[in-house]
Design a protein around this motif. Structure first.
Motif, PDB file in Angstrom:
ATOM      1  N   LEU A 155       0.841  -1.193   0.000  1.00 20.37           N
ATOM      2  CA  LEU A 155       0.000   0.000   0.000  1.00 20.37           C
ATOM      3  C   LEU A 155       0.885   1.254   0.000  1.00 20.37           C
ATOM      4  O   LEU A 155       0.591   2.228  -0.694  1.00 20.37           O
ATOM      5  N   ILE A 156       1.965   1.214   0.763  1.00 19.39           N
ATOM      6  CA  ILE A 156       2.905   2.339   0.775  1.00 19.39           C
ATOM      7  C   ILE A 156       3.495   2.546  -0.613  1.00 19.39           C
ATOM      8  O   ILE A 156       3.566   3.670  -1.127  1.00 19.39           O
ATOM      9  N   LEU A 157       3.911   1.454  -1.241  1.00 20.55           N
ATOM     10  CA  LEU A 157       4.490   1.541  -2.578  1.00 20.55           C
ATOM     11  C   LEU A 157       3.465   2.016  -3.599  1.00 20.55           C
ATOM     12  O   LEU A 157       3.805   2.765  -4.531  1.00 20.55           O
ATOM     13  N   ALA A 158       2.216   1.607  -3.438  1.00 11.95           N
ATOM     14  CA  ALA A 158       1.164   2.038  -4.354  1.00 11.95           C
ATOM     15  C   ALA A 158       0.940   3.546  -4.247  1.00 11.95           C
ATOM     16  O   ALA A 158       0.759   4.237  -5.257  1.00 11.95           O
ATOM     17  N   VAL A 159       0.968   4.074  -3.028  1.00 17.17           N
ATOM     18  CA  VAL A 159       0.811   5.515  -2.836  1.00 17.17           C
ATOM     19  C   VAL A 159       1.999   6.254  -3.461  1.00 17.17           C
ATOM     20  O   VAL A 159       1.831   7.281  -4.141  1.00 17.17           O
ATOM     21  N   MET A 160       3.202   5.745  -3.261  1.00 18.62           N
ATOM     22  CA  MET A 160       4.387   6.360  -3.859  1.00 18.62           C
ATOM     23  C   MET A 160       4.272   6.386  -5.380  1.00 18.62           C
ATOM     24  O   MET A 160       4.629   7.384  -6.033  1.00 18.62           O
ATOM     25  N   ALA A 161       3.763   5.295  -5.945  1.00 20.59           N
ATOM     26  CA  ALA A 161       3.640   5.195  -7.396  1.00 20.59           C
ATOM     27  C   ALA A 161       2.690   6.245  -7.951  1.00 20.59           C
ATOM     28  O   ALA A 161       2.996   6.929  -8.933  1.00 20.59           O
ATOM     29  N   LEU A 228      -7.191   7.168   2.295  1.00 14.94           N
ATOM     30  CA  LEU A 228      -6.633   7.697   1.062  1.00 14.94           C
ATOM     31  C   LEU A 228      -7.304   9.015   0.680  1.00 14.94           C
ATOM     32  O   LEU A 228      -6.654   9.924   0.154  1.00 14.94           O
ATOM     33  N   LYS A 229      -8.585   9.114   0.951  1.00 14.99           N
ATOM     34  CA  LYS A 229      -9.303  10.346   0.651  1.00 14.99           C
ATOM     35  C   LYS A 229      -8.763  11.501   1.490  1.00 14.99           C
ATOM     36  O   LYS A 229      -8.599  12.621   1.004  1.00 14.99           O
ATOM     37  N   SER A 230      -8.476  11.237   2.750  1.00 16.65           N
ATOM     38  CA  SER A 230      -7.886  12.264   3.599  1.00 16.65           C
ATOM     39  C   SER A 230      -6.455  12.562   3.177  1.00 16.65           C
ATOM     40  O   SER A 230      -6.006  13.715   3.207  1.00 16.65           O
ATOM     41  N   TYR A 231      -5.726  11.524   2.771  1.00 13.00           N
ATOM     42  CA  TYR A 231      -4.324  11.704   2.388  1.00 13.00           C
ATOM     43  C   TYR A 231      -4.196  12.645   1.197  1.00 13.00           C
ATOM     44  O   TYR A 231      -3.269  13.455   1.124  1.00 13.00           O
ATOM     45  N   VAL A 232      -5.126  12.546   0.235  1.00 16.36           N
ATOM     46  CA  VAL A 232      -5.068  13.393  -0.945  1.00 16.36           C
ATOM     47  C   VAL A 232      -5.696  14.756  -0.709  1.00 16.36           C
ATOM     48  O   VAL A 232      -5.698  15.626  -1.585  1.00 16.36           O
ATOM     49  N   GLY A 233      -6.221  14.970   0.511  1.00 18.56           N
ATOM     50  CA  GLY A 233      -6.798  16.262   0.850  1.00 18.56           C
ATOM     51  C   GLY A 233      -8.219  16.456   0.385  1.00 18.56           C
ATOM     52  O   GLY A 233      -8.676  17.594   0.205  1.00 18.56           O
TER      53      GLY A 233
END
Length: 296
Positions: A155-161, A228-233
């Motif tokens: 999941l971390i790698l997917a976010v980085m990608a 993820l919704k919060s992470y992207v703002g």
């Protein structure tokens, strides 16, 4: 007797004529020198006039000539030695390190096998055109971070990608930086133990802080999608413009890669799919496809 007198007279006459001849020759030589000097001065003067005319027409030449004449001696430059990749990617003192303690079942699941990490590294290197050594360092850091904070490394790698395409120096117009596009000005407190906000472009520090933020959002949101919704703002908005779907789709590809399956490195272009609503808290333990995300 008469001959002697005649000879003496002739000798005296010749001696009297020599100074006159010398003076005559000297005058001729002086005239030649003066003529040569005059011609030389004429040539120099004409050349100077021509040069002045050229510099008047082309003032940039005068500037270049002035810079050339007044140029300071160049200082000796030392050759630049490129540090090794391991030094460039060196983790801060508070970065996760491998522990000598026995791994729990959950930690073994998070770390995966060496072969799985190699599959993931190779696939990401080809997909995002990252050098093999750099991709290996980033994947290893993601797995070690995941073990420490109990979050799925894929999941971390997917976010980085999705966030940066594995570009450690990426920066958005709003100030998000690094691999996981962390807003260092907002989360500056999380970088204090790593040298301050300037460490946001350190790959290891960026992965660690970004993962902690992601873990916190997932925990508070009650689901991966909400996190993820919060992470992207986009927490205050109805949709996240498909950000969560993109991350989870990449996560599923990485899951298949880590399982040893052949996954194309080029994703075919597909029609946009409306973003799915965040899952309720009761179903937080399952991902969008119903599979378990390790550590959550």
């Amino acid at each position: 007797m008469i001959n002697r007198i005649t000879g003496a007279t002739q000798f005296a006459h010749n001696m009297a004529r020599q100074p006159a001849a010398w003076l005559s020759n000297t005058r001729v030589s002086a005239k030649g020198v003066l003529a040569t000097a005059q011609h030389t001065l004429t040539i120099v003067g004409v050349s100077a006039l021509i040069m002045m005319a050229v510099l008047f027409v082309r003032p940039e030449l005068a500037k270049d000539l002035s810079n050339l004449l007044n140029r300071a001696p160049e200082a000796e430059t030392e050759p630049v030695v490129v540090p090794p990749l391991s030094e460039l990617m060196e983790a801060p003192s508070s970065a996760p390190v491998a522990s000598a303690e026995p791994l729990t079942a959950e930690e073994r699941a998070l770390l995966g096998t060496k072969k799985q990490q190699q599959w993931v590294t190779s696939w990401l290197s080809k997909r995002y055109r990252v050098a093999g050594d750099a991709a290996n360092m980033l994947v290893s850091t993601a797995y070690l971070t995941a073990r420490e904070i109990k979050l799925d490394p894929l999941l971390i790698l997917a976010v980085m990608a999705i966030e940066s395409g594995f570009n450690p120096f990426a920066e958005s117009p709003v100030g998000a930086q690094g691999l996981m596009q962390v807003m260092s000005k907002v989360h500056h407190d999380k970088f204090q133990d790593m040298g301050g906000t300037q460490a946001a472009l350190n790959p290891v520090a960026n992965i660690r802080v970004g993962s902690l933020i992601l873990k916190d959002y997932v925990t508070r949101g009650g689901s991966v999608e909400a996190g993820l919704k919060s992470y992207v703002g986009a927490a205050a908005f109805e949709h996240d413009d498909g950000y969560g779907s993109k991350v989870l789709a990449e996560y599923q590809r990485l899951k298949m890669v880590s399982a040893g399956k052949k996954v194309p490195t080029i994703t075919p272009v597909m029609a946009a799919v409306p973003a799915k609503p965040a899952q309720p808290l009761a179903s937080a333990e399952k991902s969008i496809s119903g599979t378990q995300i390790a550590g959550l």
